[in-house]
Design an enzyme around this catalytic site. Structure first.
Site, short mmCIF file in Angstrom:
data_model
loop_
_atom_site.label_atom_id
_atom_site.label_comp_id
_atom_site.label_asym_id
_atom_site.label_seq_id
_atom_site.Cartn_x
_atom_site.Cartn_y
_atom_site.Cartn_z
N THR A 1 0.81 -1.22 0.00
CA THR A 1 0.00 0.00 0.00
C THR A 1 0.84 1.27 0.00
OG1 THR A 1 -1.53 1.29 1.37
CG2 THR A 1 -0.17 -0.27 2.52
N TYR B 1 -1.67 0.21 10.05
CA TYR B 1 -1.94 -0.53 8.82
C TYR B 1 -0.73 -0.45 7.88
CZ TYR B 1 -3.70 -1.20 4.09
OH TYR B 1 -3.84 -1.60 2.79
#
Ligand code: UDP
Length: 331
Positions: free
Chosen positions: A119, A143
């Protein structure tokens, strides 16, 4: 002959299910490995389903033995920025320990090609920095930190065990299968576009814009949205890249165009012809002001050719699925 079977962790989820469809269309057999904690069995339509948890090493070993996949596409992960700030332990355990189990099981089964879903959140908030694959990775939420840690695991396993990997750092994935067979549905939903469509459809009161005081042109966060079907096409190319013996590589997947939350709301109004009910609220902890890809490496090296990644197409395709499947998926 190389096996055509690919183990797809998270194949019951939003991106994983679209990847299974793309793999099937490209002549592969996608085997979904998913615990359905956030995914949906109804989204597993394009190959066998092996229910299992990444924290269950013996189940992983059994699935590798049964299906003998040629490669792994690893999507299964918790992926909510806000939740990761409230419960980082869960992100480190499920994302990082889960990935570690997976690559250990893959190496033990001599399945050495891994395509990994990372990501842009691994880059963190970097004002005025063009985010390319060589940008420093300084995540500001758990995350992103968990995904960066998995990238590190892949590097170490590559050095030690001959694992081969392609890492895709996604920007914001949106849209749905253009044939509306599958789409995006999380429970609870936290992502901007599905929330907006729910608000338009009257399924929720309205949308709250998280923060209007960011250093961006209209004060709301800017993101680079990429269509899920373009994104998964890149994964099929990444798999072929490894199977052609090309080197381990990292690719950003974004369009290079940034849109603010307010602009997304305006586009949704234009596409659906319905106003998005919304209010403004405080910032969401862990959000970066701006995340926009500054690289076209996937296009120049991988031959990626995004077809549908305009905001209009993404909202239109998401809206079509939303209307065709009003109840989405159910447990
Ligand atoms: N966002 C928002 N309200 C919402 C959900 C999201 O304003 O109810 C904003 C969020 O702050 C971010 C953008 O929309 O700037 C995209 O958020 P999303 O959760 O879809 O993806 P993320 O950027 O976290 O991966």
């Amino acid at each position: 002959m190389i096996s055509k079977t690919i183990l797809v962790t998270g194949g019951a989820g939003y991106i994983g299910s679209h990847a299974c469809k793309a793999l099937k269309n490209a002549g592969f057999t996608p085997v979904t490995y998913d615990n359905c904690s956030t995914g949906w069995e109804q989204a597993v339509k394009f190959g066998p389903f092996a229910r299992g948890d990444l924290l269950d090493r013996s189940r992983l070993d059994a699935v590798f033995t049964q299906y003998k996949p040629a490669a792994v596409m690893h999507f299964a992960a918790l992926s909510q920025v806000g939740e990761s700030m409230q419960d980082p332990g869960r992100y480190w355990r499920e994302n990082v320990t889960g990935a570690l189990n997976l690559v250990e099981a893959a190496v033990a089964a001599n399945c050495l090609d891994v395509v990994f879903s990372s990501t842009c959140a691994t880059y963190g908030d970097q004002d005025n920095v063009v985010l390319d694959e060589n940008s420093p990775q300084r995540p500001i939420n758990a995350y992103g930190a968990s995904k960066r840690a998995i990238e590190d695991i892949l590097h170490d396993f590559t050095a030690a065990h001959g694992l081969r990997h392609v890492i895709f750092r996604y920007f914001n994935v949106a849209g749905a299968d253009p044939e509306a067979e599958i789409g995006e549905f999380h429970q609870p939903e936290t992502h901007l576009i599905p929330l907006m469509l729910d608000a338009i459809a009257g399924k929720r009161d309205g949308l709250t814009i998280f923060g209007t005081d960011y250093p961006t042109p209209d004060g709301t966060c800017v993101r680079d949205y990429v269509h899920v079907s373009d994104l998964v096409d890149a994964h099929v190319l990444g798999l072929k890249w490894l199977q052609d013996g090309k080197p381990n590589r990292v690719f950003n997947l974004g369009t290079g165009d940034g849109f603010s939350v307010r602009q997304v709301i305006e586009h949704s109004h234009a596409v659906t012809n319905r106003a998005v009910p919304h209010v403004t609220g405080p910032r969401r902890p862990g959000d970066c002001a701006k995340l926009v890809s500054g690289s076209n490496r996937a296009i120049t090296e991988l031959g990626w050719a995004p077809q549908r990644s305009t905001l209009e197409s993404m909202i239109r395709d998401a809206w079509r699925w939303h209307q065709n499947t009003p109840n989405h998926y159910e447990k």
